[in-house]
Design a protein around this motif. Structure first.
Motif, PDB file in Angstrom:
ATOM      1  N   THR A  40       0.751  -1.018  -0.051  1.00  0.00           N
ATOM      2  CA  THR A  40       0.165   0.061   0.100  1.00  0.00           C
ATOM      3  C   THR A  40       0.989   1.219  -0.049  1.00  0.00           C
ATOM      4  O   THR A  40       2.108   1.202   0.346  1.00  0.00           O
ATOM      5  N   PRO A  41       0.445   2.354  -0.323  1.00  0.00           N
ATOM      6  CA  PRO A  41       1.239   3.701  -0.351  1.00  0.00           C
ATOM      7  C   PRO A  41       1.362   4.180   0.977  1.00  0.00           C
ATOM      8  O   PRO A  41       1.760   5.356   1.281  1.00  0.00           O
ATOM      9  N   GLN A  42       0.768   3.489   1.917  1.00  0.00           N
ATOM     10  CA  GLN A  42       0.850   4.393   3.490  1.00  0.00           C
ATOM     11  C   GLN A  42       1.751   3.858   4.253  1.00  0.00           C
ATOM     12  O   GLN A  42       1.873   2.500   4.498  1.00  0.00           O
ATOM     13  N   HIS A  43       2.579   4.704   4.770  1.00  0.00           N
ATOM     14  CA  HIS A  43       3.516   4.192   5.799  1.00  0.00           C
ATOM     15  C   HIS A  43       2.946   4.150   7.104  1.00  0.00           C
ATOM     16  O   HIS A  43       1.853   4.698   7.398  1.00  0.00           O
ATOM     17  N   ILE A  70       8.587  -0.427  12.169  1.00  0.00           N
ATOM     18  CA  ILE A  70       8.438   0.634  11.549  1.00  0.00           C
ATOM     19  C   ILE A  70       8.284   0.179  10.105  1.00  0.00           C
ATOM     20  O   ILE A  70       9.142  -0.709   9.540  1.00  0.00           O
ATOM     21  N   VAL A  71       7.254   0.513   9.325  1.00  0.00           N
ATOM     22  CA  VAL A  71       6.796   0.117   7.993  1.00  0.00           C
ATOM     23  C   VAL A  71       6.743   1.180   6.990  1.00  0.00           C
ATOM     24  O   VAL A  71       5.842   2.007   7.053  1.00  0.00           O
ATOM     25  N   PHE A  88      -2.882  -5.369  17.696  1.00  0.00           N
ATOM     26  CA  PHE A  88      -2.277  -4.660  16.709  1.00  0.00           C
ATOM     27  C   PHE A  88      -2.869  -3.228  16.851  1.00  0.00           C
ATOM     28  O   PHE A  88      -3.873  -2.855  16.691  1.00  0.00           O
ATOM     29  N   VAL A  89      -1.698  -2.396  16.863  1.00  0.00           N
ATOM     30  CA  VAL A  89      -1.882  -0.865  17.056  1.00  0.00           C
ATOM     31  C   VAL A  89      -1.147  -0.203  15.977  1.00  0.00           C
ATOM     32  O   VAL A  89      -0.072  -0.384  16.050  1.00  0.00           O
ATOM     33  N   THR A  90      -1.851   0.564  15.217  1.00  0.00           N
ATOM     34  CA  THR A  90      -1.158   1.058  14.009  1.00  0.00           C
ATOM     35  C   THR A  90      -1.434   2.586  13.857  1.00  0.00           C
ATOM     36  O   THR A  90      -2.492   3.164  14.120  1.00  0.00           O
ATOM     37  N   LEU A 110      13.106   1.252   2.046  1.00  0.00           N
ATOM     38  CA  LEU A 110      12.308   0.398   1.227  1.00  0.00           C
ATOM     39  C   LEU A 110      12.323  -1.166   1.298  1.00  0.00           C
ATOM     40  O   LEU A 110      13.311  -1.730   1.217  1.00  0.00           O
ATOM     41  N   ASP A 111      11.235  -1.607   1.564  1.00  0.00           N
ATOM     42  CA  ASP A 111      10.922  -2.969   1.762  1.00  0.00           C
ATOM     43  C   ASP A 111      11.733  -3.615   3.041  1.00  0.00           C
ATOM     44  O   ASP A 111      12.071  -4.906   3.109  1.00  0.00           O
TER      45      ASP A 111
END
Length: 273
Positions: A40-43, A70-71, A88-90, A110-111
């Motif tokens: 997804t485009p969301q960090h 960190i994603v 899960f808390v995001t 990246l990845d």
């Protein structure tokens, strides 16, 4: 299971889209249920305050994720395996929000999921411990929000960030040149800024936005054909859509949709961007 979504304090809204909390008891042996997460485009900043969560990319073995992960920019499908007690808390960031928190060039992430404690230090480890002791979703949201308010200084969104947000919302900025002009930058300057703040080129960012929209549309409208989805999401044709699925997930649209329908954790269905 439905996630709880929370709006954030006004001071955080230029950077943070929302905070999401999931609490679920999974049946069956621990780590036997796998949930696919296409790009997804969301960090995001993800906390796992109960049983550890494990992840893998491709054919790699599963590895345990840090308590706070960190994603950043993602271009490959990730699979998560969860223990019976999954929490899960995001923190879902607007484009540029994670960069504002970390001040690290996003292309370096990246990845690569990172241990947040390695970058943010002891404070984030204390947040993880507080989340373990919390019992309610709203309490967990408050703990994370209080941390962000301490760490992120109030600021207005830059023209670049505004342009990136408009791209993600599917607005009238239909070309990179239009987005660059909106940001008051040349196309080359816009490309350099995108790699620093978003983690990839504007064109790749636009492709991931379109791809993410396509697979989430299929999840929410399963009777819609892939041909119809391809045109709704701005693909030239269905083969164009299939090429993106193969690049970003290494498989076909049909298989991705099947995997996600049978996932024990259906967060992607309700993803908000």
């Amino acid at each position: 299971m439905k996630p709880d979504f929370y709006a954030v304090h006004p001071a955080l809204r230029p950077f943070v889209s929302h905070i999401m909390v999931v609490q679920v008891q999974l049946a069956g042996p621990a780590y036997s249920r796998v949930a696919p997460f296409p790009p997804t485009p969301q960090h995001s900043l993800n906390f796992y305050p109960a049983d550890a969560t494990k992840s893998r990319q491709g054919k790699q073995p599963f590895a345990e994720l840090p308590a706070c992960t960190i994603v950043g920019p993602q271009t490959t499908k990730v699979e998560l395996a969860m223990g019976p007690q999954h929490r899960f808390v995001t923190v879902a960031f607007h484009p540029g929000g994670l960069f504002q928190l970390l001040r690290v060039p996003m292309h370096e992430l990246l990845d690569v999921p990172l241990n947040a404690a390695d970058i943010l230090g002891r404070d984030i480890s204390e947040v993880s411990e507080q989340l373990k002791a919390a019992s309610h979703s709203l309490e967990m949201k408050g703990i994370v929000e209080a941390y962000l308010l301490r760490k992120m200084k109030p600021a207005a969104s830059s023209p670049f960030v505004q342009a990136a947000r408009l791209m993600m919302s599917g607005s009238t900025l239909s070309t990179i040149d239009q987005a660059a002009a909106f940001a008051c930058l040349s196309t080359r300057q816009f490309e350099r800024k995108a790699k620093e703040v978003l983690g990839y080129s504007p064109r790749l960012f636009a492709r991931i936005i379109r791809f993410s929209k396509a697979y989430r549309l299929k999840l929410n409208q399963p009777d819609t054909t892939w041909t119809a989805i391809s045109y709704q999401c701005g693909y030239y044709d269905q083969m164009h859509l299939i090429r993106d699925f193969k690049e970003f997930t290494a498989t076909t649209p049909t298989i991705v949709a099947q995997e996600m329908r049978h996932s024990p954790l259906k967060v992607q269905d309700d993803l908000r961007m």
